[in-house]
Design an enzyme around this catalytic site. Structure first.
Site, PDB file in Angstrom:
ATOM      1  N   CYS A   2       8.335 -26.814 -24.717  1.00 46.37           N
ATOM      2  CA  CYS A   2       9.027 -27.605 -25.888  1.00 46.37           C
ATOM      3  C   CYS A   2       8.200 -28.732 -26.048  1.00 46.37           C
ATOM      4  O   CYS A   2       7.599 -29.506 -25.307  1.00 46.37           O
ATOM      5  CB  CYS A   2      10.482 -27.560 -26.008  1.00 46.37           C
ATOM      6  SG  CYS A   2      11.319 -26.236 -25.637  1.00 46.37           S
ATOM      7  N   LEU A  50      10.162 -23.956 -27.983  1.00 36.89           N
ATOM      8  CA  LEU A  50       9.583 -22.682 -27.647  1.00 36.89           C
ATOM      9  C   LEU A  50      10.784 -21.893 -27.231  1.00 36.89           C
ATOM     10  O   LEU A  50      11.170 -22.507 -25.755  1.00 36.89           O
ATOM     11  CB  LEU A  50       8.399 -22.890 -26.659  1.00 36.89           C
ATOM     12  CG  LEU A  50       7.822 -21.728 -26.070  1.00 36.89           C
ATOM     13  CD1 LEU A  50       7.170 -21.032 -27.341  1.00 36.89           C
ATOM     14  CD2 LEU A  50       6.908 -21.760 -25.086  1.00 36.89           C
ATOM     15  N   ASN A  74      12.715 -30.635 -22.618  1.00 41.47           N
ATOM     16  CA  ASN A  74      11.313 -29.572 -22.446  1.00 41.47           C
ATOM     17  C   ASN A  74      11.572 -29.178 -21.059  1.00 41.47           C
ATOM     18  O   ASN A  74      11.291 -30.131 -20.131  1.00 41.47           O
ATOM     19  CB  ASN A  74      10.329 -30.713 -22.644  1.00 41.47           C
ATOM     20  CG  ASN A  74       9.102 -29.655 -22.287  1.00 41.47           C
ATOM     21  OD1 ASN A  74       8.979 -28.480 -22.359  1.00 41.47           O
ATOM     22  ND2 ASN A  74       8.105 -30.584 -21.917  1.00 41.47           N
ATOM     23  N   GLY A  75      11.679 -27.893 -20.792  1.00 42.59           N
ATOM     24  CA  GLY A  75      11.772 -27.416 -19.571  1.00 42.59           C
ATOM     25  C   GLY A  75      12.556 -26.376 -19.396  1.00 42.59           C
ATOM     26  O   GLY A  75      13.330 -25.684 -20.508  1.00 42.59           O
ATOM     27  N   THR A 341     -13.883 -32.797 -14.648  1.00 40.73           N
ATOM     28  CA  THR A 341     -13.471 -31.881 -13.848  1.00 40.73           C
ATOM     29  C   THR A 341     -11.968 -31.169 -14.511  1.00 40.73           C
ATOM     30  O   THR A 341     -11.979 -29.919 -14.435  1.00 40.73           O
ATOM     31  CB  THR A 341     -12.723 -32.438 -12.496  1.00 40.73           C
ATOM     32  OG1 THR A 341     -14.055 -33.086 -11.826  1.00 40.73           O
ATOM     33  CG2 THR A 341     -12.272 -31.343 -11.619  1.00 40.73           C
ATOM     34  N   ARG A 344     -13.079 -28.826 -17.738  1.00 39.65           N
ATOM     35  CA  ARG A 344     -13.979 -27.667 -17.071  1.00 39.65           C
ATOM     36  C   ARG A 344     -12.840 -26.668 -16.622  1.00 39.65           C
ATOM     37  O   ARG A 344     -13.090 -25.466 -16.680  1.00 39.65           O
ATOM     38  CB  ARG A 344     -14.873 -28.131 -15.855  1.00 39.65           C
ATOM     39  CG  ARG A 344     -15.869 -26.855 -15.323  1.00 39.65           C
ATOM     40  CD  ARG A 344     -16.742 -27.481 -14.356  1.00 39.65           C
ATOM     41  NE  ARG A 344     -16.189 -28.051 -13.124  1.00 39.65           N
ATOM     42  CZ  ARG A 344     -16.372 -29.120 -12.468  1.00 39.65           C
ATOM     43  NH1 ARG A 344     -17.186 -29.931 -13.043  1.00 39.65           N
ATOM     44  NH2 ARG A 344     -15.824 -29.311 -11.481  1.00 39.65           N
TER      45      ARG A 344
END
Length: 424
Positions: A2, A50, A74-75, A341, A344
């Site tokens: 979320c 979500l 959120n979690g 990094t 990628r």
């Protein structure tokens, strides 16, 4: 995952509401299922959801029955079933795994995060005291930023991503993992204080392989708490293969325990792990695994073999170098970093996440985090001593939220799950 946005003690909160909604819209990719907002006194919360647990009734912000407390999360809170049992007098309004945070605050005040087993970033507003409390999980799996503006010194902002704060804040800081903020004192304090945080404290307890196994199995089991289709990221390596094999077994066991004729979400069926350690879930009846790579990549071949062995429904995706290059702008936008990094490593995950989302999956498990805890990186083999090996491992774990911005969930799917933390 979320997305949350909060502004505390805003000078003109009702006029600011429309802007707050627009700022929160910038992170709607994190929560495309529903948008909610709530205003109390001079504080506004906005939430992009979500939906994973409590699909029908878990919309946020969540308010208490008396409307004096409002919560944005959120979690996921894995021990929410047990927390509900600890608060029999509280009148829960939803089946959300996050709602127990409110009664835990009423019971423990700013100590509440200590009692949560999960990955989280949340803000809670206490209208009675005109007080806001914010907390982030022990390792920093979920992102949270805090901002202030010199033009409005009393106002404090919180958001899941930086892009929500850049318009109004001239000071923005990453909220530290394992800490809690209290507007009463205007201070951030550490609530997570296990012995292992001191890297100089070298453990002497002999290794117990069965304890490691049981802890790992339990950690995977509770992270399968979902009422939506889920899967696993599978590279064919040791870490992701272990997670996938445990998840496949646990999914099969949970499916066998479900009686379709009696299952009824409206009868307060709660997804999660009960007091006996049994998993209750309403996701797919078989585990789906996902892999990505360049054509004929060794990882794809290895993942294919593992998927066949564990019996998962396997989905293999490939991408070209040009497709990777074309995705860079979007990857940087979501990661909010130019670290080479990180970009990628995240580009294939971003592409795979889009593929997974297109297949109707909202949550995936991964084997990330094991190299930091078990010394999986090649340079660990050169450790001068066991003590220095341990010290380096602890430092890597403590810095995971800095070294692994992959925590930022791209297209709501790349769910970094720190399975092994409880083993230490």
């Amino acid at each position: 995952m979320c997305g949350i946005f909060a502004a505390y003690k805003h000078e003109d909160v009702h006029r600011y509401k429309q802007k707050a909604l627009q700022l929160s819209k910038r992170i709607r990719h994190r929560g495309p299922d529903w948008s909610g907002n709530a205003t109390k006194n001079s504080t506004i919360f906005v939430h992009e959801r979500l939906a994973i647990v409590g699909l029908e009734s878990g919309a946020q912000p969540i308010t208490s029955p008396d409307e004096d407390y409002m919560l944005c999360v959120n979690g996921e809170i894995y021990n929410h079933i047990q927390l509900r049992e600890e608060c029999p007098d509280y009148q829960f309004k939803t089946l959300s795994d996050c709602e127990p945070i409110i009664p835990m605050y009423l019971k423990h005040d700013i100590e509440a995060p200590k009692y949560l087993d999960g990955m989280f970033a949340w803000t809670l507003y206490d209208a009675k005291q005109d007080r806001i409390v914010a907390a982030r999980d022990p390792i920093g799996i979920t992102t949270l930023y805090m901002g202030r503006s010199s033009a409005s010194p009393k106002t404090v902002y919180f958001a899941s991503e930086l892009k929500c704060l850049t318009d109004d804040c001239d000071t923005i800081t990453a909220f530290p993992p394992g800490h809690v903020y209290d507007s009463k004192t205007d201070k951030i304090t550490r609530y997570f204080t296990p012995d292992w945080l001191d890297e100089k404290r070298i453990p002497s307890t002999p290794i117990d392989y069965m304890a490691i196994r049981h802890s790992l199995e339990k950690a995977v089991r509770k992270r399968l708490m979902a009422e939506v289709p889920f899967g696993v990221l599978l590279s064919g390596g040791l870490d992701s293969s272990l997670i996938a094999s445990i998840a496949a077994r646990e999914t099969a066991n949970a499916t066998n325990d479900v009686e379709p004729s009696t299952y009824d979400s409206k009868a307060r069926h709660l997804a999660g792990v009960d007091d006996d350690g049994n998993l209750h879930t309403a996701g797919w009846t078989s585990l789906h695994s996902f892999a990505i790579g360049l054509p004929n990549a060794p990882d794809l071949q290895a993942a294919r073999k593992v998927a066949k062995f564990i019996g998962s429904t396997h989905h293999e995706h490939t991408f070209t170098l040009q497709e990777g290059l074309d995705a860079l702008d979007d990857v940087i936008y979501h990661l909010e970093t130019y670290d080479v990094t990180t970009i990628r490593a995240s580009t294939p995950m971003f592409l795979l996440s889009r593929k997974i989302k297109a297949q109707g999956v909202k949550m995936v498990l991964s084997g990330e985090g094991s190299d930091e805890i078990f010394g999986g990186y090649l340079y660990f083999a050169q450790a001068p001593s066991a003590a220095e090996f341990h010290t380096e491992s602890v430092q890597r774990v403590k810095n995971l939220h800095l070294a692994e911005p992959v925590f930022l969930l791209v297209y709501n799917l790349y769910n970094y799950l720190f399975y092994y933390l409880q083993i230490i």
